[in-house]
Design an enzyme around this catalytic site. Sequence first.
Site, PDB file in Angstrom:
ATOM      1  N   GLY A  61      39.004  39.390  43.158  1.00 14.95           N
ATOM      2  CA  GLY A  61      38.961  37.882  43.335  1.00 14.95           C
ATOM      3  C   GLY A  61      40.169  37.130  43.821  1.00 14.95           C
ATOM      4  N   ALA A  62      40.979  37.824  44.445  1.00 15.15           N
ATOM      5  CA  ALA A  62      42.516  37.355  44.971  1.00 15.15           C
ATOM      6  C   ALA A  62      42.388  36.114  45.944  1.00 15.15           C
ATOM      7  CB  ALA A  62      43.259  38.408  45.314  1.00 15.15           C
ATOM      8  N   ASN A  63      41.160  35.705  46.475  1.00 10.70           N
ATOM      9  CA  ASN A  63      41.218  34.789  47.586  1.00 10.70           C
ATOM     10  C   ASN A  63      41.409  33.401  47.196  1.00 10.70           C
ATOM     11  OD1 ASN A  63      38.192  35.640  46.989  1.00 10.70           O
ATOM     12  ND2 ASN A  63      38.277  33.744  47.685  1.00 10.70           N
ATOM     13  N   GLY A 100      42.078  30.360  43.562  1.00 12.29           N
ATOM     14  CA  GLY A 100      42.440  30.239  41.891  1.00 12.29           C
ATOM     15  C   GLY A 100      43.618  30.912  41.453  1.00 12.29           C
ATOM     16  N   GLY A 129      43.571  34.156  40.996  1.00 12.34           N
ATOM     17  CA  GLY A 129      43.617  35.206  41.611  1.00 12.34           C
ATOM     18  C   GLY A 129      44.506  35.031  42.851  1.00 12.34           C
ATOM     19  N   SER A 171      39.323  35.820  28.225  1.00 11.48           N
ATOM     20  CA  SER A 171      39.352  34.114  27.991  1.00 11.48           C
ATOM     21  C   SER A 171      39.136  33.883  26.458  1.00 11.48           C
ATOM     22  CB  SER A 171      38.072  33.436  28.515  1.00 11.48           C
ATOM     23  OG  SER A 171      37.838  32.349  28.092  1.00 11.48           O
ATOM     24  N   TYR A 219      28.576  34.486  29.340  1.00 12.94           N
ATOM     25  CA  TYR A 219      29.982  34.464  29.611  1.00 12.94           C
ATOM     26  C   TYR A 219      30.911  35.062  28.591  1.00 12.94           C
ATOM     27  CZ  TYR A 219      34.529  32.747  31.537  1.00 12.94           C
ATOM     28  OH  TYR A 219      35.611  32.615  31.930  1.00 12.94           O
TER      29      TYR A 219
END
Length: 327
Positions: free
Chosen positions: A25-27, A29, A31, A171, A195
Amino acid sequence: MGSSLSSQPELPEVDLKGKVIIVTGANAGIGYETAKSLAQMGAKVILACRSETKALGAIDRMKQEHNEEQEVKGRSKVKSQVEELDLVYMNLDLGSLASTTNFAESFKVRGTPLHALICNAGMAYGPDEPSVDGLEIHFQVNYLSHFLLILQLLPVLKSSGPNSRVVLVASLAYRFARWNEEDIQGTNENKTTIYSNTKLYQIMQMLALERRLEGSGIGIFSVHPGIVETELVKREGQRIPMMTSFFARLGMSTHFLRNPFKGALTTLHAVANPIYDGKTALYFENSKPHSLTSLPRDRWKQEHLWKYSVECLRNYITEDMLDIFTS
């Protein structure tokens, strides 16, 4: 969800040249900032993302920002060790166990070491429909597919050590989880609880792995990044519960939210700060180790979750993958 904006320690200057790191998920925020900063420290960073278009766009932006920061002394958020960033896109859809397996196999074929795996990707308030594997989608994307990815890449991490690391972006929301061994996936829970449960599972996974990897040289950490201004709280049209949406918008209007780099800073400490060499099973808040409540530390529950997870993955794992814990 998270704690207040207490001070964070500065990240020491770190040279990661020669290191290979995967960030899911590095694309965008957290990440995005994590991947960019690690590349600036000298690491080869694999952006493991579902969308090729978004990932390649992110790589272009990272390189442009890096070049601009190089021109102005002190503008870079971390001490840069390289002139050019070494960034590579690889496809990974955590909503599919087959895609997760294909990613791991494709990485292993490259024959490169792996010094850190950052399980950053996640989702909240997503669709009601199950994944292509028939699993609750948040359970799979946030937790189970990362569990599978870790199992498949542990041999590479082990051979790349000492001091290889796995970092799980969890979290503080884990404190609001509701444990129910009859409904681990949370199919009968609301989205906020689902979540929170997935974040609890990540931390419990860390503690279960600690026992199994004792003496392996692999450090397993989990982090709470803080309340971070990301696409999650900006996205229009998502069915975010009223109070959650209210506090998110309040955070933005009062500047209570951390920017994505400040959120990434806790991850960066866990993955790159040399003071944690030789350490494992640490949970971080505000870029520092922090104590956990009793629920994630319950060993019986950890083992119940482990067995349930292995059963969910029975078609994607082999005895060889589990043998690493006895070797």
